[in-house]
Design a protein around this motif. Sequence first.
Motif, PDB file in Angstrom:
ATOM      1  N   ARG A 265       0.808  -0.929  -0.039  1.00 30.03           N
ATOM      2  CA  ARG A 265       0.033   0.006  -0.219  1.00 30.03           C
ATOM      3  C   ARG A 265       0.841   1.134   0.236  1.00 30.03           C
ATOM      4  O   ARG A 265       1.811   1.160   0.615  1.00 30.03           O
ATOM      5  N   ARG A 266       0.342   2.172  -0.718  1.00 29.09           N
ATOM      6  CA  ARG A 266       0.991   3.462  -0.673  1.00 29.09           C
ATOM      7  C   ARG A 266       1.375   4.045   0.657  1.00 29.09           C
ATOM      8  O   ARG A 266       0.543   3.905   1.809  1.00 29.09           O
ATOM      9  N   ASP A 267       2.276   4.618   1.126  1.00 29.26           N
ATOM     10  CA  ASP A 267       2.750   5.114   2.342  1.00 29.26           C
ATOM     11  C   ASP A 267       3.400   4.375   3.535  1.00 29.26           C
ATOM     12  O   ASP A 267       3.762   4.635   4.238  1.00 29.26           O
ATOM     13  N   GLU A 268       3.283   3.057   3.015  1.00 32.29           N
ATOM     14  CA  GLU A 268       3.982   2.184   3.911  1.00 32.29           C
ATOM     15  C   GLU A 268       5.644   2.192   3.694  1.00 32.29           C
ATOM     16  O   GLU A 268       6.109   2.617   2.673  1.00 32.29           O
ATOM     17  N   ARG A 322       9.902   4.845   1.708  1.00 33.04           N
ATOM     18  CA  ARG A 322       8.559   4.928   1.847  1.00 33.04           C
ATOM     19  C   ARG A 322       7.811   4.612   0.472  1.00 33.04           C
ATOM     20  O   ARG A 322       8.442   5.167  -0.663  1.00 33.04           O
ATOM     21  N   ILE A 324       5.863   5.247  -2.505  1.00 32.11           N
ATOM     22  CA  ILE A 324       5.049   6.351  -3.232  1.00 32.11           C
ATOM     23  C   ILE A 324       4.045   6.029  -4.301  1.00 32.11           C
ATOM     24  O   ILE A 324       2.889   6.298  -4.318  1.00 32.11           O
ATOM     25  N   PRO A 345      -1.899  13.011  -3.279  1.00 36.79           N
ATOM     26  CA  PRO A 345      -2.150  11.679  -2.688  1.00 36.79           C
ATOM     27  C   PRO A 345      -2.952  12.042  -1.483  1.00 36.79           C
ATOM     28  O   PRO A 345      -2.546  12.850  -0.641  1.00 36.79           O
ATOM     29  N   GLU A 346      -4.076  11.362  -1.233  1.00 35.06           N
ATOM     30  CA  GLU A 346      -4.894  11.401   0.063  1.00 35.06           C
ATOM     31  C   GLU A 346      -4.824  10.541   1.023  1.00 35.06           C
ATOM     32  O   GLU A 346      -4.382   9.211   0.611  1.00 35.06           O
ATOM     33  N   CYS A 348      -2.484   9.678   3.397  1.00 31.32           N
ATOM     34  CA  CYS A 348      -1.279   9.025   3.543  1.00 31.32           C
ATOM     35  C   CYS A 348      -0.434  10.057   4.509  1.00 31.32           C
ATOM     36  O   CYS A 348       0.042  11.058   4.097  1.00 31.32           O
ATOM     37  N   ILE A 351       3.580  10.662   3.924  1.00 25.47           N
ATOM     38  CA  ILE A 351       3.738  11.471   2.715  1.00 25.47           C
ATOM     39  C   ILE A 351       3.330  12.943   2.942  1.00 25.47           C
ATOM     40  O   ILE A 351       4.005  13.757   2.847  1.00 25.47           O
ATOM     41  N   TRP A 445       5.371   4.326  10.808  1.00 26.81           N
ATOM     42  CA  TRP A 445       4.900   4.588  10.066  1.00 26.81           C
ATOM     43  C   TRP A 445       4.965   6.135   9.323  1.00 26.81           C
ATOM     44  O   TRP A 445       6.137   6.617   9.940  1.00 26.81           O
TER      45      TRP A 445
END
Length: 445
Positions: A265-268, A322, A324, A345-346, A348, A351, A445
């Motif tokens: 998943r994005r932001d991991e 991270r 992206i 991006p929302e 997140c 980010i 996180w």
Amino acid sequence: MLRRLFPLLAARKRAKTTAQEAASLLAQARDLLEAADQDALRAHIRDLRALRRCHAPATAPKAERIAAIDEAIAATRETLGTLFAKLPPRPHPVLFEIVETLVVAFGVAFAFRAYFFQPFKIPTGSMQPTLYGVHSRQSAEPTFFDLHEPFASLQWAINGRRYVDATAPANGTVTLRSDSVSAPGFLLLNLAGQTFKIPTDVMERREIDLSGIAAHYMADNPETAIAEGRPIGYIRKGERIWSGYVYAGDQVFVNRFLWNFRPPRRDEVVVFATSSVRLDVGASPFQGEKVLHQRIPFYGLPLTLSALPIPGLPPSQHYIKRLIGLPGETVSIAPPGVRIDGEKPEACPGIARVAGKDVSETGPRYAGYHCTGDEGLPRGQDGNPIGLLRTEADSLKLEDAYLPMGDNTRNSYDGRYWGPVPRTQMLGPAACVYWPFSVRWGGVW
């Protein structure tokens, strides 16, 4: 309970256990037992297995069959006792038992590590201030606890801090080198024959006079590694080049299991391998100085195992960044933020912290996202920007791959420079910092 309700089944279970004990003794002490004793053990094992498998006449009363099994068990145990008495005493039996227990425990731990949670040490500062690699703080005034045991070791065990005093033991030259494989995050400073490991952020802060060496040093960029000892001056006995506190990089557990149930998943914060593995019969068709090959003889077949790195990265390494961009997306940079298919991006938070230049738990602010051509970032020998996302007008279309970036984009050699990571090289998300014990200890996180 089993013995009362199912007496014949319980007798068969006892016979199985006794036969296993006899077989174990035969396997472990074969070289110490006489041939007649070995034959006796084999005979007992055959008898027990035959009785356990009900080779007795089916018409025989159950009580007689149970009695026959118990009689065979008693005879076997009598033989086992006699043979154990003949064997030489085992030296330090308690110690051997402890060692065997530890071997089993480590075996289980390594299996758990390989398939579930793998430890990973962060060597460089590309994720600061979210996660810290090896870093330092200059100081010429160590405390009593920094210099004397057991206090110095206790400080290292708890907060990963130790004091280093790079003072020349004799007159001689000063040489410098770095090795992104064996000592990532460190400069190897040789003072008159004695080597000191100094974190690379010392170079970035200009706390050592390193004339003639590149001003911008990216610790996780193999192109900036100083492979050979480079003379940088002459030193006299007792002169100090640098002294201060060296802090270990954060060590995290990587969840190798989670992505079996869902995609990344994005932001991991993720860990990935810098190279893929390929097995060929005969010589590998892939050649180059950065491709690693290993010949594997297998029943006469000339097999070659190759590690094929992402262009621009060293082979067989692990990086942490991270996440992206996801497969199928187009990524661009609009400093201090990023754009996914042209949109911000929302949902997140990671980010958003970087893009918002927020203050971190450790104090420093995030620097935001930068194009590789921004002022202060490294350039090629021709003076032009390097990388793929050099300006806001540049974008990167992802196919079946992911784009990672460091949180410290002013000092992170990441996907902006060398591109996306194939799906097969993604290992797992960082779950938690387990050492050292600092404000970053706990979930990532």
